[in-house]
Motif scaffolding. Structure first.
Motif, PDB file in Angstrom:
ATOM      1  N   ASP A   1      -2.390   4.333   2.115  1.00 30.89           N
ATOM      2  CA  ASP A   1      -3.661   3.618   2.268  1.00 30.89           C
ATOM      3  C   ASP A   1      -4.291   3.184   0.945  1.00 30.89           C
ATOM      4  OD1 ASP A   1      -3.606   3.842   5.063  1.00 30.89           O
ATOM      5  OD2 ASP A   1      -4.569   5.812   5.007  1.00 30.89           O
ATOM      6  N   THR A   2      -3.611   3.419  -0.167  1.00 26.06           N
ATOM      7  CA  THR A   2      -4.091   2.920  -1.462  1.00 26.06           C
ATOM      8  C   THR A   2      -3.464   1.557  -1.720  1.00 26.06           C
ATOM      9  OG1 THR A   2      -4.303   5.150  -2.369  1.00 26.06           O
ATOM     10  CG2 THR A   2      -4.188   3.330  -3.936  1.00 26.06           C
ATOM     11  N   PRO A   3      -4.256   0.504  -1.840  1.00 23.59           N
ATOM     12  CA  PRO A   3      -3.688  -0.837  -2.033  1.00 23.59           C
ATOM     13  C   PRO A   3      -2.806  -0.910  -3.274  1.00 23.59           C
ATOM     14  CG  PRO A   3      -6.010  -0.978  -1.507  1.00 23.59           C
ATOM     15  CD  PRO A   3      -5.732   0.464  -1.760  1.00 23.59           C
TER      16      PRO A   3
ATOM     17  N   ALA B   1       0.840  -1.207   0.000  1.00 20.19           N
ATOM     18  CA  ALA B   1       0.000   0.000   0.000  1.00 20.19           C
ATOM     19  C   ALA B   1       0.871   1.251   0.000  1.00 20.19           C
ATOM     20  CB  ALA B   1      -0.938   0.015   1.210  1.00 20.19           C
TER      21      ALA B   1
END
Length: 379
Positions: A337-339, A334
């Motif tokens: 918080d963006t996979p 990540a």
């Protein structure tokens, strides 16, 4: 004595008992009448045919000063129709011809500053001519006129380039916004596939933010883009051409296709989003080069069956990742918080940020995850 059972055919008894008629006699008489009727019709038809043939032989084959009547069709081309969009966009799209020695190639481009003659295209369209003595680049416009072009700047990391022509009064494309389109929106592609200038195709936006790796023989392009995916037919030669929305605004630069071994469009085309095009083009016009954020790692895509990520294969000494404590064999899953499910997604996530920007990385190491903060470098 007459025996009814020996009669050649059954009898029909009149209800009044007045007369007897044999069915065979009726059928024979009727058949005779039918034959006579057919012969009569045949005779009449043959006579008419003979007459018409004779008459036709006597009719002139040619009519001097013949004029066919015409009517004005009720054609409706509403605003936003493909024909309306094409009419507005075609003057802003050019064909690009590249000549290097005895070889050559063709591509497309879009006028982004008509007053100063700047045209954006793909790096892989013009890279083979950069710095090569005797190489020529020529832009051909929608009116058939052409002009020699020079490379202003190239960016292999985004597969974009800007060329310049000395031709006043060019029509400039209207630039849209990447966040102004959604999946399912109608789009139109304009370019020169297979050298066929001014070709217009249409489709929809099939997907957004599709990570696509770009590379190819004979070019130094090495890029991963967050592409606009479309089913509008795109073929070799469309590269560098326009992808526009229903208002005719430029929303992407067509750059790649997925295809089978036979090549050609299978409804999977990819364009560089307009926000990226605008940012990189402004840098190329200003300085001749573009700057990208970098993490300073080489990675490849991996999965453990439950989570996907980018396995760090190499860490650049002194780079952003090294300073943040990232090690080889770490798996980045990540960014802020963006996979991150692949090395392509990691590259896209980093490139969307600015050099010097801080990011939080989630990393899997030894079966457990942790977060680290990194300050992105410049490349």
């Amino acid at each position: 004595m007459y025996d009814e059972e020996d009669a050649p055919g059954p009898l029909v008894i009149d209800p009044q008992g007045r007369r007897k008629v044999r069915l065979r006699d009726v059928s024979v008489r009727l058949a005779t009448l039918v034959v006579i009727g057919v012969l009569a019709v045949g005779a009449v038809g043959g006579g008419v045919g003979w007459y018409l043939t004779r008459t036709a032989d006597e009719t002139p084959l040619f009519t001097p000063e013949a004029t066919l009547s015409q009517v004005e069709p009720g054609v409706t081309r509403e605003p936003g129709s493909v024909s309306d969009i094409a009419d507005a966009v075609l003057p802003t799209v050019v064909s690009i011809e590249v000549r290097v020695g005895q070889g050559g190639a063709t591509g497309s481009g879009v006028v982004i500053d008509g007053e100063n003659g700047y045209i954006v295209t793909n790096n892989h369209v013009v890279s083979g001519a950069d710095g090569v003595e005797g190489a020529e680049i020529r832009a051909v416009f929608s009116d058939g006129s052409g002009s020699a072009a020079r490379i202003v700047g190239r960016d292999p990391a985004s597969d974009l380039a800007v060329i310049k022509v000395e031709k006043p009064g060019l029509v400039t494309a209207t630039l849209g916004r990447s966040d102004g389109i959604v999946v399912g929106d109608p789009v139109v592609a304009v370019g020169s596939p297979l050298g066929l200038a001014g070709t217009v195709t249409s489709g929809i936006v099939s997907a957004l933010e599709r990570p696509v790796r770009l590379s190819g023989a004979g070019t130094d392009t090495n890029a991963v883009i967050s592409a606009v995916q479309t089913d509008a037919p795109i073929n070799p030669g469309n590269s560098g051409g326009a992808l526009v929305d229903a208002s005719g605004a430029l929303v992407g630069i067509n750059t790649a296709i997925a295809s089978t071994g036979a090549g050609g469009s299978i409804g999977l085309g990819f364009a560089i989003p307009i926000d990226t095009v605008k940012r990189i083009s402004e840098q190329l016009i200003s300085t001749g080069s573009a700057v990208h954020a970098t993490l300073g790692v080489n990675a490849r895509s991996v999965t453990d069956g439950t989570r996907d990520g980018a396995l760090v294969v190499n860490v650049e000494p002194g780079g952003a990742a090294a300073q943040a404590g990232i090690r080889e064999e770490d798996i980045i899953i990540a960014v802020d918080d963006t996979p991150v499910g692949s090395s392509e997604e990691l590259a896209v996530a980093v490139d969307a940020r600015q050099p010097g920007e801080d990011v939080v990385l989630e990393v899997v190491r030894g079966g457990s995850s942790r977060t680290v903060q990194a300050t992105l470098g410049a490349a």
